[in-house]
Design an enzyme around this catalytic site. Structure first.
Site, PDB file in Angstrom:
ATOM      1  N   PRO A 101       0.910  -1.245   0.537  1.00 55.62           N
ATOM      2  CA  PRO A 101      -0.123   0.180   0.045  1.00 55.62           C
ATOM      3  C   PRO A 101       1.002   1.169   0.323  1.00 55.62           C
ATOM      4  CG  PRO A 101       0.061  -0.834   2.047  1.00 55.62           C
ATOM      5  CD  PRO A 101       0.628  -2.426   1.051  1.00 55.62           C
ATOM      6  N   MET A 102       0.878   2.444  -0.757  1.00 56.25           N
ATOM      7  CA  MET A 102       1.175   3.555  -0.890  1.00 56.25           C
ATOM      8  C   MET A 102       0.731   5.194  -1.027  1.00 56.25           C
ATOM      9  SD  MET A 102       5.434   2.037  -2.355  1.00 56.25           S
ATOM     10  CE  MET A 102       3.682   1.716  -3.482  1.00 56.25           C
ATOM     11  N   THR A 103       0.804   5.946  -0.325  1.00 58.69           N
ATOM     12  CA  THR A 103      -0.439   6.636  -0.720  1.00 58.69           C
ATOM     13  C   THR A 103       0.921   7.425  -1.988  1.00 58.69           C
ATOM     14  OG1 THR A 103      -0.430   6.863   1.267  1.00 58.69           O
ATOM     15  CG2 THR A 103      -0.272   9.063   0.239  1.00 58.69           C
TER      16      THR A 103
ATOM     17  N   GLY B 115      -3.281   4.040   1.055  1.00 57.65           N
ATOM     18  CA  GLY B 115      -4.332   3.849   2.743  1.00 57.65           C
ATOM     19  C   GLY B 115      -5.492   4.884   1.687  1.00 57.65           C
TER      20      GLY B 115
ATOM     21  N   GLN C 292      -6.905  -0.408   0.622  1.00 59.96           N
ATOM     22  CA  GLN C 292      -6.060  -0.324   2.633  1.00 59.96           C
ATOM     23  C   GLN C 292      -7.067   0.715   3.661  1.00 59.96           C
ATOM     24  OE1 GLN C 292      -2.511   1.473   3.602  1.00 59.96           O
ATOM     25  NE2 GLN C 292      -2.079  -0.217   4.496  1.00 59.96           N
TER      26      GLN C 292
ATOM     27  N   HIS D  36      -5.456  -1.236   8.201  1.00 58.68           N
ATOM     28  CA  HIS D  36      -3.583   0.026   8.513  1.00 58.68           C
ATOM     29  C   HIS D  36      -3.678   0.141  10.281  1.00 58.68           C
ATOM     30  CE1 HIS D  36      -0.259   2.138   7.599  1.00 58.68           C
ATOM     31  NE2 HIS D  36      -0.964   2.982   7.308  1.00 58.68           N
TER      32      HIS D  36
ATOM     33  N   HIS E  87       2.803   2.434  11.428  1.00 59.43           N
ATOM     34  CA  HIS E  87       3.355   3.011  11.515  1.00 59.43           C
ATOM     35  C   HIS E  87       2.604   4.409  10.832  1.00 59.43           C
ATOM     36  CE1 HIS E  87       4.443   1.238   7.641  1.00 59.43           C
ATOM     37  NE2 HIS E  87       4.428   0.382   7.729  1.00 59.43           N
TER      38      HIS E  87
ATOM     39  N   TYR F 129      -0.162   5.686  12.813  1.00 57.96           N
ATOM     40  CA  TYR F 129      -1.436   6.438  12.558  1.00 57.96           C
ATOM     41  C   TYR F 129      -2.548   5.876  13.465  1.00 57.96           C
ATOM     42  CZ  TYR F 129       0.940   8.080   8.433  1.00 57.96           C
ATOM     43  OH  TYR F 129       1.843   8.679   7.282  1.00 57.96           O
TER      44      TYR F 129
ATOM     45  N   ARG G 281      -2.422  -4.873   8.839  1.00 51.62           N
ATOM     46  CA  ARG G 281      -0.851  -4.539   8.944  1.00 51.62           C
ATOM     47  C   ARG G 281      -1.197  -3.630  10.079  1.00 51.62           C
ATOM     48  NH1 ARG G 281       2.236  -0.882   4.745  1.00 51.62           N
ATOM     49  NH2 ARG G 281       3.849  -2.507   4.798  1.00 51.62           N
TER      50      ARG G 281
ATOM     51  N   ARG H  70      13.695  -2.971   9.837  1.00 54.63           N
ATOM     52  CA  ARG H  70      14.653  -2.269   9.094  1.00 54.63           C
ATOM     53  C   ARG H  70      13.826  -1.189   8.552  1.00 54.63           C
ATOM     54  NH1 ARG H  70      14.779  -7.232   5.522  1.00 54.63           N
ATOM     55  NH2 ARG H  70      14.010  -7.192   4.021  1.00 54.63           N
TER      56      ARG H  70
ATOM     57  N   GLY I 128      11.884  -2.902   3.032  1.00 54.52           N
ATOM     58  CA  GLY I 128      13.348  -2.661   2.000  1.00 54.52           C
ATOM     59  C   GLY I 128      14.171  -4.144   1.123  1.00 54.52           C
TER      60      GLY I 128
HETATM   61  C1  LIG Z   1       5.641   6.957  -1.479  1.00 52.93           C
HETATM   62  C2  LIG Z   1       5.341   6.158  -0.131  1.00 52.93           C
HETATM   63  C3  LIG Z   1       4.073   5.586   0.409  1.00 52.93           C
HETATM   64  C4  LIG Z   1       3.480   5.151   0.880  1.00 52.93           C
HETATM   65  N1  LIG Z   1       2.393   4.986   1.796  1.00 52.93           N
HETATM   66  C5  LIG Z   1       1.303   3.784   2.562  1.00 52.93           C
HETATM   67  C6  LIG Z   1       0.205   3.844   3.099  1.00 52.93           C
HETATM   68  O1  LIG Z   1      -0.188   4.063   2.707  1.00 52.93           O
HETATM   69  N2  LIG Z   1      -0.525   2.766   3.299  1.00 52.93           N
HETATM   70  C7  LIG Z   1       0.888   1.801   4.608  1.00 52.93           C
HETATM   71  O2  LIG Z   1       0.760   0.573   5.056  1.00 52.93           O
HETATM   72  N3  LIG Z   1       2.146   1.760   4.218  1.00 52.93           N
HETATM   73  C8  LIG Z   1       2.958   2.980   3.229  1.00 52.93           C
HETATM   74  N4  LIG Z   1       4.040   3.024   2.939  1.00 52.93           N
HETATM   75  C9  LIG Z   1       4.810   1.932   3.169  1.00 52.93           C
HETATM   76  C10 LIG Z   1       4.658   0.833   2.368  1.00 52.93           C
HETATM   77  O3  LIG Z   1       3.284   0.411   1.896  1.00 52.93           O
HETATM   78  C11 LIG Z   1       5.713  -0.285   2.642  1.00 52.93           C
HETATM   79  O4  LIG Z   1       5.989  -0.680   3.889  1.00 52.93           O
HETATM   80  C12 LIG Z   1       6.983   0.514   1.931  1.00 52.93           C
HETATM   81  O5  LIG Z   1       7.471   1.158   1.223  1.00 52.93           O
HETATM   82  C13 LIG Z   1       8.341  -0.373   2.772  1.00 52.93           C
HETATM   83  O6  LIG Z   1       8.993  -0.751   1.548  1.00 52.93           O
HETATM   84  P1  LIG Z   1      10.036  -0.768   0.464  1.00 52.93           P
HETATM   85  O7  LIG Z   1      10.753  -1.146   1.339  1.00 52.93           O
HETATM   86  O8  LIG Z   1       9.765  -2.042  -0.642  1.00 52.93           O
HETATM   87  O9  LIG Z   1       9.715   0.488  -0.326  1.00 52.93           O
HETATM   88  C14 LIG Z   1       4.591   4.047   1.838  1.00 52.93           C
HETATM   89  C15 LIG Z   1       5.613   3.525   1.520  1.00 52.93           C
HETATM   90  C16 LIG Z   1       6.227   5.028  -0.210  1.00 52.93           C
HETATM   91  C17 LIG Z   1       7.398   4.358  -0.388  1.00 52.93           C
END
Ligand SMILES: Cc1cc2nc3c(=O)[nH]c(=O)nc-3n(C[C@H](O)[C@H](O)[C@H](O)COP(=O)(O)O)c2cc1C
Length: 396
Positions: free
Chosen positions: A30-32, A63, A105, A184, A187, A189, A236, A282, A320
């Site tokens: 999930p990524m905002t 999210g 999410q 969610h 992190h 929230y 999560r 990490r 990571g």
């Molecule tokens: C731009 C961005 C937005 C993110 N938004 C969310 C989100 O909305 N919800 C969430 O649970 N995690 C969010 N994350 C965390 C990611 O889901 C993920 O756990 C994190 O990027 C680590 O994975 P990676 O090392 O493969 O990037 C976000 C990460 C990034 C980089």
């Protein structure tokens, strides 16, 4: 339950996640991305998620706000109005057309907000009245960063209404065609603001003991599962991640406390949740830095192994992961599924690239949260240049 014998398991072997037959174990984290102008999903988002879909591949949306008080970033989507539900259908359909499986999410940022995102310019809500420290900054609609304000602690009597917002958002997600939802609870929230003793200073039944701190999450889970069934619900958590000051004095046992409750819930309910998604220790401070904490590998292994052993169900890990780490984790059974975040932003065909072991495009951090429907969003190149895109790096 793995679909193949353990010795045959790779990142690219199938996996049966409850009723879903996944063709591989690479998940879109999930990524905002702040592209849902005024909270409404749109064609650019349908394109973005479609680009990252594979037959039998699993995607989790960014999210998505469960209510009008839930947002803390500009232009994040919501799933609490009829217009939003209808607009999500286009995104879901685009993913389904490619054979993908997609969960929404469900997100409430709690104190990680600002009056500019709140109805009537009110203070954001939380478990506490303590503000997030100056170590962190809130992204404002004009692209500048501000200080997080002091939140208003929810009255005990107000909490059932927030739980109900989550339940309705889950029902709306299913109405929009999603295959399921992810709660969610990570992190820093709102749910994490209840879970962590570095934030939660309540003296009512939602605070003090570790069990009480889990109550908010468990009430949300129960309400959602009763409404849409356990088989469509993932959770999560990130017990060891200190993002937005979400610290706990005992992350190991906090994680175990949540896991014990999830296991018990599954037994009582007589059905498994779809999965538990844990962010690797990490990976921390992702908004601010390129790398996570260093020198924590032993601690990380101990925590993740303990949680892995304790949870009775599908485990998704995130944070990571490189190709090598993902392959290793899948082969060793450290996780059933691996979610990739940043690498999936810049490599729409990540699954194929990982499989073929071809070079990956580097992501561009400065466009993570901008609002352009194309730049830094849908213009990252495919291996065969199928989107006709230039390498975005060449523009810098
Ligand atoms: C731009 C961005 C937005 C993110 N938004 C969310 C989100 O909305 N919800 C969430 O649970 N995690 C969010 N994350 C965390 C990611 O889901 C993920 O756990 C994190 O990027 C680590 O994975 P990676 O090392 O493969 O990037 C976000 C990460 C990034 C980089």
């Amino acid at each position: 339950m793995a679909a193949t014998r353990a010795e045959d398991t790779t990142l690219f072997s199938p996996y049966k996640m409850g009723k879903f037959n996944l063709s591989h174990r690479v998940v879109l984290a999930p990524m905002t991305r702040c592209r849902a102008l005024n909270g409404i999903p749109n064609a650019a988002m349908a394109e973005y998620y479609s680009q990252r879909s594979t037959p039998g591949g699993f995607l989790i949306t960014e999210g998505t706000a469960v209510s009008s008080t839930a947002a803390g970033f500009p232009h994040i989507p919501g799933i609490y109005t009829e217009e939003q539900v209808q607009a999500w259908k286009r995104v879901v359909d685009a993913v389904h057309a490619k054979g993908g499986i997609i969960f929404c999410q469900l997100w409430h940022v709690g104190r990680a907000s600002h009056p500019v995102y709140q109805p009537g310019g009110a203070a954001p809500i939380s478990s506490t009245t303590k503000a997030i420290s100056n170590r962190w900054r809130v992204l404002l609609p004009d692209g500048s960063y501000g200080k997080y304000p002091a939140p208003r602690a929810l009255e005990t009597s107000e909490i059932p209404k927030v739980v109900e917002d989550y339940r309705l958002a889950a029902v709306n997600s299913i109405r929009a065609g999603f295959d399921g939802i992810e709660i969610h609870g990570a992190h820093g929230y709102l749910i994490d603001q209840f879970l962590k003793d570095g934030i939660n200073d309540r003296t009512d039944e939602y605070g003090v003991s570790i069990g009480n701190r889990c109550t908010f999450l468990m009430q949300i889970l129960e309400a959602i599962v009763e409404a849409i069934g356990a088989h469509r619900v993932g959770v999560r958590i990130s017990p060891a991640i200190d993002h937005l000051d979400a610290t706990d004095s005992d992350p190991l046992n906090l994680g175990l406390a949540v896991i014990e409750r999830l296991n018990k819930f599954q037994l009582l309910f007589g059905s498994k949740l779809t999965y538990l998604h844990i962010t690797q220790p990490r990976y921390t401070a992702y908004g601010q830095t390129e790398s996570g904490r260093h020198g924590t590998e032993d601690e990380e292994t101990r925590l993740m192994r303990t949680w892995r052993r304790a949870y009775q169900g599908t485990l998704v890990c995130s944070g990571g992961f490189t190709r090598e780490l993902g392959i290793h984790a899948a082969a060793n059974g450290e996780a059933d599924l691996i979610s990739f975040g940043r690498l999936f932003i810049s490599n729409p065909d990540l699954v194929m690239r990982l499989k073929l072991n071809v070079p990956l495009t580097k992501y561009i951090r400065k466009t993570f949260y901008t609002h352009d429907p194309v730049v830094g969003y849908t213009d990252y190149p495919f291996m065969n240049n199928a989107n006709g895109g230039q390498n975005p790096l060449s523009r810098l």
